[in-house]
Every structure is written in C-alpha cells, then in structure tokens.
Design a protein around this motif. Sequence first.
Motif, PDB file in Angstrom:
ATOM      1  N   HIS B  49       0.808  -1.210   0.000  1.00  0.00           N
ATOM      2  CA  HIS B  49       0.000   0.000   0.000  1.00  0.00           C
ATOM      3  C   HIS B  49       0.845   1.266   0.000  1.00  0.00           C
ATOM      4  O   HIS B  49       0.486   2.266  -0.626  1.00  0.00           O
ATOM      5  N   PHE B 125      -6.351  -1.120  -8.443  1.00  0.00           N
ATOM      6  CA  PHE B 125      -6.878  -2.449  -8.760  1.00  0.00           C
ATOM      7  C   PHE B 125      -6.221  -3.085  -9.984  1.00  0.00           C
ATOM      8  O   PHE B 125      -6.574  -4.189 -10.365  1.00  0.00           O
ATOM      9  N   VAL B 196      -2.749  -6.998 -10.694  1.00  0.00           N
ATOM     10  CA  VAL B 196      -3.973  -6.876  -9.900  1.00  0.00           C
ATOM     11  C   VAL B 196      -4.078  -5.566  -9.120  1.00  0.00           C
ATOM     12  O   VAL B 196      -5.050  -5.361  -8.394  1.00  0.00           O
ATOM     13  N   ILE B 199      -3.968  -2.892  -4.106  1.00  0.00           N
ATOM     14  CA  ILE B 199      -4.855  -3.326  -3.028  1.00  0.00           C
ATOM     15  C   ILE B 199      -5.038  -4.839  -3.035  1.00  0.00           C
ATOM     16  O   ILE B 199      -5.125  -5.462  -1.982  1.00  0.00           O
ATOM     17  N   LEU B 200      -5.053  -5.428  -4.212  1.00  0.00           N
ATOM     18  CA  LEU B 200      -5.326  -6.865  -4.294  1.00  0.00           C
ATOM     19  C   LEU B 200      -4.055  -7.720  -4.288  1.00  0.00           C
ATOM     20  O   LEU B 200      -4.126  -8.942  -4.256  1.00  0.00           O
ATOM     21  N   ALA B 203      -3.521 -10.729  -1.827  1.00  0.00           N
ATOM     22  CA  ALA B 203      -4.204 -12.003  -2.065  1.00  0.00           C
ATOM     23  C   ALA B 203      -3.393 -12.883  -3.010  1.00  0.00           C
ATOM     24  O   ALA B 203      -3.219 -14.072  -2.770  1.00  0.00           O
ATOM     25  N   THR B 234      -4.106 -16.445 -12.820  1.00  0.00           N
ATOM     26  CA  THR B 234      -4.043 -15.238 -13.643  1.00  0.00           C
ATOM     27  C   THR B 234      -4.595 -15.512 -15.043  1.00  0.00           C
ATOM     28  O   THR B 234      -5.390 -14.725 -15.553  1.00  0.00           O
ATOM     29  N   GLY B 249      -8.417  -8.216 -12.754  1.00  0.00           N
ATOM     30  CA  GLY B 249      -7.769  -8.391 -11.442  1.00  0.00           C
ATOM     31  C   GLY B 249      -8.710  -8.994 -10.412  1.00  0.00           C
ATOM     32  O   GLY B 249      -8.427 -10.059  -9.844  1.00  0.00           O
ATOM     33  N   PRO B 250      -9.867  -8.339 -10.152  1.00  0.00           N
ATOM     34  CA  PRO B 250     -10.792  -8.891  -9.155  1.00  0.00           C
ATOM     35  C   PRO B 250     -11.286 -10.292  -9.525  1.00  0.00           C
ATOM     36  O   PRO B 250     -11.507 -11.115  -8.626  1.00  0.00           O
ATOM     37  N   ILE B 253      -8.657 -12.686  -8.345  1.00  0.00           N
ATOM     38  CA  ILE B 253      -8.610 -12.778  -6.880  1.00  0.00           C
ATOM     39  C   ILE B 253      -9.777 -13.620  -6.373  1.00  0.00           C
ATOM     40  O   ILE B 253      -9.609 -14.474  -5.492  1.00  0.00           O
ATOM     41  N   LEU B 254     -10.974 -13.407  -6.932  1.00  0.00           N
ATOM     42  CA  LEU B 254     -12.127 -14.200  -6.499  1.00  0.00           C
ATOM     43  C   LEU B 254     -11.926 -15.672  -6.801  1.00  0.00           C
ATOM     44  O   LEU B 254     -12.263 -16.538  -5.995  1.00  0.00           O
ATOM     45  N   GLY B 257      -9.464 -16.938  -4.273  1.00  0.00           N
ATOM     46  CA  GLY B 257     -10.111 -17.010  -2.960  1.00  0.00           C
ATOM     47  C   GLY B 257     -11.044 -18.201  -2.865  1.00  0.00           C
ATOM     48  O   GLY B 257     -11.064 -18.909  -1.856  1.00  0.00           O
TER      49      GLY B 257
END
Lengths: 263, 290
Positions: B49, B125, B196, B199-200, B203, B234, B249-250, B253-254, B257
């Motif tokens: 960050h 992001f 990503v 912020i991501l 993960a 990816t 990106g999200p 990550i999902l 996850g």
Amino acid sequence: MTEGSVLRETSIKDPVISIRDLGFSYGESPVLEAVDLEILDGEFVGLVGPNAGGKSTLLKLILGLLEPQQGRIRVLGQSPRQAVRRVGYVPQFPTFPRDFPISVEQVVLTGRLGFGPMLGWYRATDRAAAHHALAEVEALDLAHRRIGTLSGGQLQRVLLARALVAEPAILILDEPTANIDERMEGDIFDLLARLNERLTILVVSHDIAFISGYVDRVACLNRTLVCHTTERVDGDLVHRLYGENVRQVAHAGTGPAHAQHRH
Amino acid sequence: MQDFIQALGQHAFLQTALLAGLLASLGCGVIGTFVVVKRIAFMAGGIAHSVLGGMGAALYFGFDPLLGALAAAVLSALLIGLVRLAWNAQEDTLIGALWAIGMAIGILFIAKTPGYTTDLMSFLFGNILLVPRRELWFMAGLDLVLVITVMLFYRQLLAVTFDEEFARLRGVPVAFFYLLLLCLVAVTVVLLIQVVGLILVIALLTLPAAIAGHYVHSLGGMMLIATLLGGVFTSTGLALSYGPDLPAGPTMILLAGTVYVVSAVLGRFLVRRRSRSRAQRRAVLSEAGS
C-alpha cells in the motif's frame, strides 16, 4: 558423580569456558551477580538451580546472544560471538513453528550453515554429515519425516543432531528432557555420556538428583554460583540451593527428590 | 472461454496480458511461499500500500510510475524491517501507519499532478489489459532478480525464515537476510501490481502459496505448486473476465479465494477422515489382539 570423574586428568587442560565476575541484569533487577565458572576440556557439567535463577541468561551470555554488563566470558579462548560457530546448542523449546513445511533432514542441514561457500546449495559433504549426525542420535529413520510429526523425544534427538552436525567442540543443552517422558530421559543422557567421550558438555537441568548420576560436576546457580562441587549430591546441597536463602522457591514439606520436579 | 482463445490469437494486448500474468506468478509462487511460512502477510500488505506514495511522486515529477513504485517498495520494506529489528514492540501499529501514510502521500501527489490522466483505479486495482509490451521485459528482469537471489541464498533465507535464533548462532547475518527477504517481497509487490493493483496484491501473494501448503510439505514444493497455481489463476481469471467484460484483477482474486476456501474445507475433511480410519484400524487391531 561418577567414580571415574575424580580420576580424570583435567588439571593440565585449558578451560574451554571461562567466566570471571560476570554480572547481568534486565533493567533494575540483577539476574546474575559475580559469577565465576571454569569448564575444562572434556568435562560433563550440570548447571542446576531454581527457575528464574539465571540459568538461561547465563547460557545466552555464553552463546553471545547477550553481552555481559560486568566481567568477561571467554569461550575456546575467544569472545562468545567469535566462538559460537564451534558451540552446539540445543534449546529447551524449539524456536520455530512446528507446522513449518520442512523435513528432518533439512532441519539438520541448517546446522551446516557456516561451512563451505556462502552461496549456493548444500554440498554432498553436508548431506553426509547430516546423515552421520542423525545416525549418531539414532534418528536416521526420521530423515524424511516432516518436523511437525515428531514426538517430543524424537524432536529432541533431531535438535541434538542439528547441533552435532556443526562439529562443535562444546555442546550446550537447555533442559534437554523437559518435554519428554521419563522413560526417554535416561536414553538421552546415555547418549550424552557417549558424546562426552569427544565433547565438552554443559547441560542445564532442574533435576539435580537425576543428572548427578551422569555429570562430572554440578554448578548450582541462583543469581550467583551457590555451590560448585564434585561432592555427592545430598540433602544439604539441595537445601543450600533451594532452601531458606532462596526467595523464589519454597518447597516446604516436600523432600528434595520431589522438589526438583516442581516447575 | 472459446471466445477468449479465439481473441487471444487476434489481439496482441491479450497475449501481453497473458504473459504478464505468467511472469507475475513466478514471483507470487517463490516469494509468496516465504511470506506465508514466515507469516509476514501484514508486512507485505504495508509494503504494497505504501507503494502508492512512490507512484504518485514519480507521476508528479515525470518519471515512470513503475520506477517510483520500485523505489517506494524497497524503501518501505527497509523501514518496516529496521523498525522490527530495532523495536520489536508496536510493530503492527507502525506498519499500519506506514501503510496509510504511503497512500496519503500518493493521493496528494496524484491530485496535484498537472494534466493528470492516469486512472487512479488502475493503480489501486490494476489493469492487466493496459500493460505495455515493453513492461514485460521489466517484469522478466524482476523475475530474474528474484530467482537468482533466492537460488544463491536459499540456505540462508530458509534458515532465517525457519529459526532466526539458530541461524544467528550459526553465524548467519540474520538482520541482513531478513532485510533482503523484505526487499524481495517489495520487488514481488511491484511485479504483481501490474496485474492486480496494489490493493489486491496481498491475495495473489499469499493465496497460491497457502493452497500449496495444504498439499505439499517442503518449501521447494510449495514454491513450484504456488507458481503453477498463480499461472492458472491469472490466465483463467483473464479468460473468465474477457467474455462478460469484467475487470480481470478482481476476477483472478475471487477465483483464487474460492479455490483457497474449497481447499481449506476439503483439507480439514480429509484430515478428519484419515484420523477416523486410523482409529478404526487401531480398534480392529486391538480386537484381533484380545
């Protein structure tokens, strides 16, 4: 005390650990005061004393993890920091997470750091030394087990192998039998007695009655060295160490043999 | 998925995106494994960050934001490392502070950058579809630095990660290798920000290695599996996002996850079943014995 220790010729040998007038405190309260101790080449010395008597602090000073505030320590004729590579150390509690993804063989190999070149992987000689050390502690069959799957006694053997693989001149063990059952305790000390044929050994313990069957000499530490003896360990000695002049430990009503098992 | 494979043949930007994801997964596998076993995910989050400060400053002064990100990541890795080595207490508070201060600096610089065109969202992001082809070389260079450093100092990094006190007793310069490890984390963060966003990052840095840790019990094995998983997440994430036009990106990550949660639940179930069957076997044996 064994009979043989009296006959052992040590007077002409230099001390491998020499401690003079050592003092150390965490903040205000002194942990160690005016400690004098010499350990000669080839000796098997037991360091006993009550909890908070300064045993672990003394070990950290000998290993160079702490700096003395008073007095001085020489290990193998050098400062503790310079000598530490030639000292094998077995901690009381493992200082690593038990679920770490690492095999017994890899753990023992970390004891070979400081040998050979700085860069690159372990060499064949390192692996051979690791296998030899595991065989010496009778744990070669554990080589490919994950460290987290070992029992307390097995782990203690592996930590001993990790110390031995560095080919130390001195072996220092902090409560080597604290986390294993009594049946195994004798096995570990028999092993140490064998290793003592080529190594100087300093072992910390609460259990003065038990270790007195193995060691040449007992040093009793409660802030300073209360006794320093090759005499037979008797009630009087235990009384001097854990008795009325000691504030931290009160063993009213229990015999000395039981008293040491209280933590 | 069919559309994606077809489009991959036609569009250079998709090929670049796919390659960027694969290059990033090498870092997330090798260094992510250290982050997971050393339990420094929070530190890695702080480094990630605070990178916004460097990106903002680089934009303001007209440098490549990636170079700013690299400088800021290494600087904050060293700061966090020195804070931990010097004062063991309050480490989490200080990391939290650095986390927020870095972002605040970044946002101020971006706000004051004249003719500001870059989308803040793509820093936060990521946008793998906008990775320029020449940046693949930059990413490959970072990968090379990571892999060579880890290969040269594998023994020391393993020792410092596993048991710092013992490493110190073996004469390993623990502080140096600890800081080196955090700098490698910083480099990896910059590598992953391309894909990503900052912020991501955390993960992608932890999930593949954590999933690998459910199945293999050696550091090298974890690195290999985590790298492969990173590549799968990816590229599959990119493919899944292409059809419905979702941000890539999200989606990645999902996906990671979801696999992590399924793997954790499945792993727990397998352990319980194994110990139950062991208990049954023991019961049978003792019955046979009596």
